[in-house]
Motif scaffolding. Structure first.
Motif, PDB file in Angstrom:
ATOM      1  N   ALA A   1       0.780  -1.301  -0.246  1.00 50.07           N
ATOM      2  CA  ALA A   1      -0.114   0.125  -0.284  1.00 50.07           C
ATOM      3  C   ALA A   1       0.824   1.207   0.048  1.00 50.07           C
ATOM      4  CB  ALA A   1      -0.808   0.035   1.188  1.00 50.07           C
ATOM      5  N   MET A   2       0.775   2.031  -0.848  1.00 50.95           N
ATOM      6  CA  MET A   2       1.529   3.266  -1.166  1.00 50.95           C
ATOM      7  C   MET A   2       0.611   4.587  -0.997  1.00 50.95           C
ATOM      8  SD  MET A   2       3.443   1.794  -4.587  1.00 50.95           S
ATOM      9  CE  MET A   2       1.672   0.782  -4.765  1.00 50.95           C
ATOM     10  N   GLY A   3       1.084   5.525  -0.185  1.00 48.99           N
ATOM     11  CA  GLY A   3       0.406   6.608   0.213  1.00 48.99           C
ATOM     12  C   GLY A   3      -0.922   6.707   0.883  1.00 48.99           C
ATOM     13  N   VAL A   4      -1.351   5.564   1.568  1.00 47.99           N
ATOM     14  CA  VAL A   4      -2.525   5.464   2.136  1.00 47.99           C
ATOM     15  C   VAL A   4      -2.556   5.889   3.375  1.00 47.99           C
ATOM     16  CG1 VAL A   4      -2.987   3.195   1.009  1.00 47.99           C
ATOM     17  CG2 VAL A   4      -2.084   3.141   3.316  1.00 47.99           C
ATOM     18  N   LYS A   5      -3.948   6.670   3.835  1.00 48.75           N
ATOM     19  CA  LYS A   5      -4.083   7.176   5.195  1.00 48.75           C
ATOM     20  C   LYS A   5      -4.064   6.292   6.414  1.00 48.75           C
ATOM     21  CE  LYS A   5      -8.050   9.062   3.806  1.00 48.75           C
ATOM     22  NZ  LYS A   5      -9.151   9.575   3.747  1.00 48.75           N
ATOM     23  N   HIS A   6      -3.888   6.607   7.372  1.00 41.66           N
ATOM     24  CA  HIS A   6      -3.725   5.753   8.488  1.00 41.66           C
ATOM     25  C   HIS A   6      -4.988   4.939   8.687  1.00 41.66           C
ATOM     26  CE1 HIS A   6      -0.013   7.336  10.726  1.00 41.66           C
ATOM     27  NE2 HIS A   6      -0.434   8.152   9.818  1.00 41.66           N
TER      28      HIS A   6
ATOM     29  N   LEU B   1      -4.839   1.313  -9.581  1.00 45.30           N
ATOM     30  CA  LEU B   1      -4.703   2.799  -9.888  1.00 45.30           C
ATOM     31  C   LEU B   1      -6.047   3.706  -9.978  1.00 45.30           C
ATOM     32  CD1 LEU B   1      -4.718   3.360 -13.265  1.00 45.30           C
ATOM     33  CD2 LEU B   1      -2.996   1.633 -12.962  1.00 45.30           C
ATOM     34  N   THR B   2      -5.783   4.820  -9.272  1.00 47.93           N
ATOM     35  CA  THR B   2      -7.028   5.747  -9.164  1.00 47.93           C
ATOM     36  C   THR B   2      -6.886   6.551 -10.549  1.00 47.93           C
ATOM     37  OG1 THR B   2      -7.020   5.752  -6.820  1.00 47.93           O
ATOM     38  CG2 THR B   2      -8.182   7.743  -8.104  1.00 47.93           C
ATOM     39  N   MET B   3      -7.664   6.496 -11.478  1.00 49.47           N
ATOM     40  CA  MET B   3      -7.768   7.615 -12.324  1.00 49.47           C
ATOM     41  C   MET B   3      -8.202   8.928 -12.075  1.00 49.47           C
ATOM     42  SD  MET B   3      -9.346   5.100 -15.336  1.00 49.47           S
ATOM     43  CE  MET B   3     -11.116   4.782 -14.512  1.00 49.47           C
TER      44      MET B   3
ATOM     45  N   ASP C   1      -1.833   2.408  -4.046  1.00 48.80           N
ATOM     46  CA  ASP C   1      -2.412   2.971  -5.431  1.00 48.80           C
ATOM     47  C   ASP C   1      -1.270   3.202  -6.226  1.00 48.80           C
ATOM     48  OD1 ASP C   1      -3.617   4.552  -7.024  1.00 48.80           O
ATOM     49  OD2 ASP C   1      -5.065   5.131  -6.102  1.00 48.80           O
ATOM     50  N   MET C   2      -1.109   2.768  -7.211  1.00 47.84           N
ATOM     51  CA  MET C   2      -0.110   3.068  -8.222  1.00 47.84           C
ATOM     52  C   MET C   2       0.026   4.632  -8.766  1.00 47.84           C
ATOM     53  SD  MET C   2       1.634   0.657  -8.391  1.00 47.84           S
ATOM     54  CE  MET C   2       3.107   1.076  -9.684  1.00 47.84           C
ATOM     55  N   THR C   3      -1.009   5.322  -8.646  1.00 50.02           N
ATOM     56  CA  THR C   3      -1.280   6.566  -8.908  1.00 50.02           C
ATOM     57  C   THR C   3      -0.338   7.536  -7.869  1.00 50.02           C
ATOM     58  OG1 THR C   3      -3.470   6.520 -10.256  1.00 50.02           O
ATOM     59  CG2 THR C   3      -2.673   8.670  -9.327  1.00 50.02           C
TER      60      THR C   3
END
Length: 480
Positions: free
Chosen positions: A183-188, A304-306, A249-251
Motif C-alpha cells: 500500500a502506497m500513500g494510504v491514510k492511517h 490505480l486511481t484515474m 495505489d499506483m497513482t
C-alpha cells in the motif's frame, strides 16, 4: 574501514550533493551520521563526474552542510528475506512495523530485482480464483499475469482488494499460495482497515504487508513496490510459491515519482510526469511472470486511481500498454448501490483464453463468457435506443435484453462483499441468466453445449427462489 565524507556542498529538499567523490555506483546506499550520533539512510540517485546527488530517506531536517558524515556502503539497497516474512507487516523500505523484531535473514536481495531472460519466461497458464464472478467468469486472472484495476476517487477499490485477498486461491493442492500486499500513500485509517480485515478474515498467515503511509517520505513510496516485488521474487523463485502481488495505489507512486523528478529539476513530460514514467512502470510490472525450471509464479494486480475517471491520463494510459488487460470499476454502477461495481464491457483479460476451459476451469467456460459479453453488449444498445424512444416502444427482443441487463447487474456483477463464489457457481449462474433469453439469441454457443446447459424452467425457478431478486415478468413469459 570505509572512507567517510564530511559535510555536503548543497541541500535541496530531500536531496543533498557531495563533491570530489570517486568509485560510487548508481543506486548505491549511504549511511549519514549526524553530530548527535543518529543515523539516516540514503541512496545515490544521480552521478555527475565526481559530484553525486543523494536522496535521504528520513528527510534533511536538522542537516546542514557541515554537521554530518557520509559513508558509502558499496551495494544497492537490500532487504532481509526468509519464510518468516509471511504474516509480517513492514514499512515501505522493509523495516518491521508489527513489533516482532527484525527478520532472521536467510538471504538478502537487491530491491531493484534481477533482469529475467525473456527466453526463460514461461507462458502463463492456470487461473487464480478470486471468488468474484465478474472477474473469474468474464475476465479470468491467469497465474503469471499483470491485471490492473482501474478505479476512481470514491469507488470501493479498497474493499475489493480486501475481498480478493480473503477469497483468492488456486486449484493446485501441492503449491503454497501467498499474497504480498503493498500500500502506497494510504491514510492511517485505510492502513488499519487493511490490517484488521486480514486478521479478522484469518488470512494474515499467508500475507506479507508493506505499508507506506501518506505522511511517510516520498522516497519510501518509490521503494515500496520494489521491496514488495523483491519479497515476491524470493518466495516464488527461491521457495516455489505461487505469489499474488496487490499494489495500491499506483497513482500515488507515480505522483511521488513526479515530485522526485521535479526536485531533481528534470525536464517534465505529459502532465508533469517524468519522461521515463513508461520505463519506470515497466520495470515494476515486468517483474511478474513464470520462469522455466521454477515451480513458483508472480501474478500482479496493480490498483490505480484515474484522476477524474480519465482513462487517457498518463498513469492508466501507460499501464494499459504494459499490462495484459484491466478490470474497470464504474461510477454509475456504484451510484446504483451495486458491489463490486465492475463494468465488464471495458474490462479485459488478454490471457484469459489460455487458462480456462477443460483441464483448467470447465469446458463450457469460454462459451458462457463469450455469450454473456455479447448479450450484455446488446443490453447497452437497447438502453441507448430506450433513452431516445422510451422503453415501452422497444421491440419484444429489446425489452428482453433490458430486463436481462438489470438482472445481470443485480445478481451476477453485484454479488456483495461477503460472497465467495467458486468457478462452478459462477458458470452455473451465467447459464441461468442466459437461459432466460430466447435460444435463438444465443449465437455464440455451440448447439451441443446449448443442449447440455440451456434450461429455461430451471433458470426461472432459480431466480424466483433467489432472495432479494425481483424477476421481471417479461423474462418468465413465453416468447414463441
Amino acid at each position: 574501514m570505509s572512507l567517510q565524507y564530511h559535510g555536503f556542498s548543497s541541500i535541496n529538499g530531500s536531496l543533498v550533493a557531495l563533491e570530489n567523490v570517486e568509485n560510487v555506483g548508481f543506486e548505491e546506499m549511504v549511511e549519514i551520521t549526524l553530530q548527535d550520533g543518529s543515523k539516516r539512510q540514503g541512496r545515490v540517485v544521480e552521478i555527475q563526474g565526481d559530484k553525486v546527488i543523494l536522496q535521504v530517506f528520513e528527510g534533511t531536517s536538522e542537516l546542514s552542510t557541515t554537521n554530518a558524515k557520509t559513508r558509502f556502503t558499496g551495494h544497492p539497497m537490500e532487504i532481509a528475506l526468509s519464510e518468516e516474512v509471511l504474516g509480517r507487516i513492514f514499512n515501505g523500505v522493509g523495516n518491521p512495523l508489527d513489533g516482532l523484531g527484525s527478520v532472521y535473514a536467510e538471504k538478502k536481495m537487491n530491491v531493484n530485482g534481477n533482469a529475467i531472460n525473456p527466453v526463460c519466461r514461461q507462458y502463463p497458464r492456470n487461473y487464480i480464483n478470486t471468488g468474484i464472478s465478474a472477474i473469474d467468469g468474464l475476465n479470468t486472472l491467469i497465474r503469471g499475469q499483470k491485471l490492473p484495476i482501474f478505479t476512481g476517487s470514491g469507488l470501493p477499490h479498497n474493499e475489493l482488494a480486501v475481498q480478493i485477498v480473503k477469497n483468492a486461491n488456486i486449484s493446485d493442492e501441492d503449491s503454497q499460495f501467498v499474497i504480498v500486499f503493498a500500500a502506497m500513500g494510504v491514510k492511517h485509517d485505510v492502513a488499519d482497515y487493511f490490517k484488521q480485515s486480514f486478521i479478522e478474515a484469518g488470512v494474515m498467515d499467508r500475507v506479507v504487508m508493506y505499508l507506506n503511509l501518506s505522511n511517510d517520505p516520498i522516497i519510501e513510496r518509490i521503494l515500496t513496490p520494489r521491496c514488495a516485488l523483491t519479497c515476491a521474487e524470493y518466495l516464488a523463485y527461491e521457495k516455489g510459491m505461487q505469489v499474488l502481488v496487490i499494489m495500491t495505489d499506483m497513482t500515488s507512486y507515480c505522483e511521488a515519482l513526479r515530485e522526485f523528478s521535479s526536485s531533481k529539476e528534470e525536464i517534465p513530460g505529459r502532465k508533469g510526469y517524468p519522461g521515463y514514467l513508461y520505463s519506470d512502470l515497466a520495470s515494476l510490472y515486468e517483474r511478474a511472470g513464470m520462469i522455466k525450471g521454477s515451480k513458483g509464479s508472480i501474478t500482479q494486480i496493480p490498483i490505480l486511481t484515474m484522476p477524474n475517471f480519465d482513462v487517457t491520463h498518463p498513469v492508466p494510459d501507460l499501464t494499459g500498454y504494459i499490462t495484459e488487460g484491466q478490470i474497470v470499476l464504474d461510477e454509475g454502477l456504484n451510484q446504483m448501490g451495486l458491489y463490486p461495481p465492475i463494468n465488464v464491457l471495458p474490462s479485459l483479460s488478454r490471457l484469459m483464453k489460455d487458462g480456462i476451459g477443460e483441464g483448467y476451469t470447465r469446458k463450457d467456460h469460454s462459451a458462457v463468457s463469450s455469450q454473456l459479453f455479447a448479450s450484455y453488449a446488446k443490453v447497452q444498445d437497447a438502453r441507448s435506443l430506450a433513452s431516445v424512444i422510451g422503453e415501452e416502444e422497444l421491440s419484444t427482443t429489446d425489452r428482453f435484453y433490458m430486463a436481462f441487463g438489470r438482472l445481470f447487474e443485480q445478481v451476477f456483477v453485484a454479488q456483495g462483499f461477503e460472497a465467495n463464489r467458486s468457478i462452478n457457481e459462477t458458470l452455473d449462474l451465467g447459464w441461468n441468466l442466459l437461459s432466460l433469453l430466447p435460444i435463438s439469441e444465443l449465437d455464440r454457443v455451440n448447439p451441443k453445449v446449448l443442449e447440455q446447459f440451456y434450461n429455461r424452467e430451471k433458470a426461472i425457478s432459480y431466480f424466483k427462489e433467489c432472495p432479494g431478486v425481483t424477476l421481471d415478468t417479461i423474462l418468465t413469459e413465453s416468447y414463441e
